[in-house]
Design an enzyme around this catalytic site. Structure first.
Site, PDB file in Angstrom:
ATOM      1  N   ASN A  85      -5.741   4.142  10.400  1.00  0.00           N
ATOM      2  CA  ASN A  85      -4.754   2.833  10.961  1.00  0.00           C
ATOM      3  C   ASN A  85      -4.730   2.897  12.428  1.00  0.00           C
ATOM      4  OD1 ASN A  85      -3.257   4.892   9.948  1.00  0.00           O
ATOM      5  ND2 ASN A  85      -1.523   3.775  10.472  1.00  0.00           N
ATOM      6  N   THR A 118       9.419  -7.753 -12.606  1.00  0.00           N
ATOM      7  CA  THR A 118       8.723  -9.130 -12.690  1.00  0.00           C
ATOM      8  C   THR A 118       7.680  -9.038 -11.353  1.00  0.00           C
ATOM      9  OG1 THR A 118      10.680  -9.762 -13.577  1.00  0.00           O
ATOM     10  CG2 THR A 118       9.380 -11.484 -12.546  1.00  0.00           C
ATOM     11  N   ALA A 167       0.931  -1.281  -0.077  1.00  0.00           N
ATOM     12  CA  ALA A 167       0.178  -0.222  -0.030  1.00  0.00           C
ATOM     13  C   ALA A 167       0.873   1.092   0.062  1.00  0.00           C
ATOM     14  CB  ALA A 167      -0.932  -0.080   1.233  1.00  0.00           C
ATOM     15  N   THR A 168       1.928   1.088   0.681  1.00  0.00           N
ATOM     16  CA  THR A 168       2.950   2.433   0.578  1.00  0.00           C
ATOM     17  C   THR A 168       3.314   2.743  -0.977  1.00  0.00           C
ATOM     18  OG1 THR A 168       3.863   1.971   2.782  1.00  0.00           O
ATOM     19  CG2 THR A 168       5.326   3.479   1.234  1.00  0.00           C
ATOM     20  N   CYS A 182       4.701   1.829  11.404  1.00  0.00           N
ATOM     21  CA  CYS A 182       5.642   2.616  10.548  1.00  0.00           C
ATOM     22  C   CYS A 182       6.128   4.075  11.223  1.00  0.00           C
ATOM     23  CB  CYS A 182       4.563   3.292   9.290  1.00  0.00           C
ATOM     24  SG  CYS A 182       4.065   1.946   8.369  1.00  0.00           S
ATOM     25  N   GLN A 222      -6.678  -0.577   5.413  1.00  0.00           N
ATOM     26  CA  GLN A 222      -7.208  -1.147   6.788  1.00  0.00           C
ATOM     27  C   GLN A 222      -8.775  -1.510   6.645  1.00  0.00           C
ATOM     28  OE1 GLN A 222      -5.773  -1.921   9.565  1.00  0.00           O
ATOM     29  NE2 GLN A 222      -3.755  -1.049   9.583  1.00  0.00           N
ATOM     30  N   SER A 281      -3.628  -3.379   0.615  1.00  0.00           N
ATOM     31  CA  SER A 281      -2.196  -4.260   1.088  1.00  0.00           C
ATOM     32  C   SER A 281      -2.747  -5.598   1.348  1.00  0.00           C
ATOM     33  CB  SER A 281      -1.836  -3.460   2.273  1.00  0.00           C
ATOM     34  OG  SER A 281      -0.963  -4.342   3.045  1.00  0.00           O
ATOM     35  N   ALA A 282      -1.866  -6.539   1.066  1.00  0.00           N
ATOM     36  CA  ALA A 282      -2.173  -7.893   1.301  1.00  0.00           C
ATOM     37  C   ALA A 282      -2.049  -8.229   2.702  1.00  0.00           C
ATOM     38  CB  ALA A 282      -1.447  -8.740   0.611  1.00  0.00           C
ATOM     39  N   HIS A 283      -0.896  -7.858   3.392  1.00  0.00           N
ATOM     40  CA  HIS A 283      -0.728  -8.094   4.642  1.00  0.00           C
ATOM     41  C   HIS A 283      -1.383  -7.617   5.986  1.00  0.00           C
ATOM     42  CE1 HIS A 283       1.568  -4.902   7.029  1.00  0.00           C
ATOM     43  NE2 HIS A 283       1.697  -4.518   5.793  1.00  0.00           N
TER      44      HIS A 283
END
Length: 394
Positions: free
Chosen positions: A160, A248, A80-81, A333, A188, A208-210
């Site tokens: 967040n 890639t 996301a950053t 962060c 979030q 974001s995935a995490h």
């Protein structure tokens, strides 16, 4: 109190990152080793490359479906950053003729705050909105900040640190009244509030995935397919992702993100019901201890993030006293800073309370036993830190 013994340490920092769901990890494993589908998805000269590309495109559709978007509107990023950087810098640079003015808020994620500040150094002008004590920006506030040369508005869906929820549909409508595009950081928000980019009028959305039980190191930017929504690439070399983001593609991470988002779409409501019950249990337990304030608790917020101020107690000292409980003083962060959270100060929390605040965040794998253990440790720590010093100790 439940009799079940929790696993230690108890993890209550889901807003910082979530564990990868076992079902997601199983999907990722298919694209890693020599006996799996490890090929480069850009290699279109052989079947292994086609199979990897098929996995990437299936994940693209899974992410798109969770937003009610077209798969062609999903651009893969490293997180996301990067998506925030691409949205703000890429859009503002590509649309200078529309205007040099950007509107955002002072409590956005650092990826937006720092990017907007960098754009100011390039000659763009930024208006910084201040939220109410509920941690939200109102459509009326935004309307007063809009100008004829406003090109982009960037306001997050869910904060967040506070868990406060903006009405992004209403905010996007105001942006569009003035001919500006609307971006939202939704890292979030996936699975926690309804997201429909078409119905809500979103032009750009960072993902974001995490934060959604997927792997770290992968994210996406939703970019509406419309002639007025142009994004200039920040990373060059190969023209991947329709020229917006070269490199890639990490098939295993992308496949994991797709599966994670599909699970959030299927199970998000059940997750939130489970988490809401845990939050209610936590707040009922903590109510027995006085001098605790729920930061931005008077507005609409997601149940999985609770930010509390402990009057008269230093937040760092309390954090150190919470053995076997993993929580944070704010955004991961910004955790290296000893200053109070800029988000709390921006939402009007007094400096003394901001310095005494901790963020508790729950998730899919949090149990009642975890909550009860955390409450016991927290109440013991607060009592100890507030206890008067023995006579003659000074």
């Amino acid at each position: 109190m439940t009799d079940v013994t929790p696993s230690l340490p108890v993890y209550l920092d889901y807003a910082a990152t979530t564990p990868v769901d076992d079902r997601v990890a199983a999907v990722m494993q298919r694209y890693l080793t020599v006996d799996q589908l490890y090929a480069n998805p850009a290699s279109r000269s052989h079947m292994l490359g086609w199979q990897a590309e098929q996995a990437v495109e299936q994940a693209r559709r899974q992410v798109a479906d969770s937003l009610h978007a077209d798969p062609r509107e999903i651009v893969w990023t490293s997180g996301a950053t990067e998506a925030d950087n691409l949205a703000l810098t890429g859009f503002m640079r590509a649309n200078r003729e529309r205007g040099m003015h950007l509107v955002t808020s002072i409590i956005e994620h650092k990826a937006v705050v720092d990017t907007a500040s960098a754009l100011e150094l390039e000659g763009f002008e930024v208006t910084w909105l201040t939220p109410g004590t509920d941690g939200c920006i109102t459509p009326e506030q935004l309307r007063h900040a809009m100008r004829d040369d406003t090109a982009l508005v960037s306001l997050m869906a869910v904060n967040n640190e506070l868990g406060s929820v903006n009405d992004i549909a209403a905010l996007a409508a105001v942006a569009h009244e003035f001919g500006a595009a609307f971006h939202s950081d939704a890292a979030q928000a996936i699975g926690r509030i309804p997201l429909d980019v078409e119905a809500q009028g979103i032009d750009l959305m960072s993902l974001s995935a995490h934060k959604a039980y997927g792997p770290k190191g992968v994210g996406a930017l939703y970019v509406r397919r419309h002639p007025d929504i142009r994004v200039e690439a920040l990373i060059h070399g190969g023209g991947h992702e329709r020229g917006m983001r070269s490199g890639t593609l990490p098939t295993h991470q992308i496949a994991g993100m797709g599966k994670a988002f599909a699970l959030m779409a299927q199970e998000g409501d059940a997750d939130q019901a489970h988490i809401a019950g845990l939050a209610e249990r936590f707040m009922a337990g903590i109510a027995q201890t006085g001098g605790i304030y729920h930061n931005a608790g008077d507005g609409h917020h997601v149940p999985n993030i609770i930010n509390l101020a402990f009057d008269g107690i230093d937040g760092e000292s309390l954090l150190m006293a919470l053995r076997d409980v993993a929580v944070s003083t704010g955004s991961a962060c910004n955790s290296a800073s000893v200053d109070p959270s800029y988000v709390l100060l921006g939402a009007g929390v007094p400096r003394s309370l901001a310095l005494s605040s901790l963020r508790f965040s729950f998730g899919r794998f949090t149990t009642e036993a975890d909550i009860d253990h955390a409450l016991g440790v927290l109440q013991h720590a607060v009592s100890g830190l507030r206890a008067p010093a023995p006579a003659g100790s000074g």
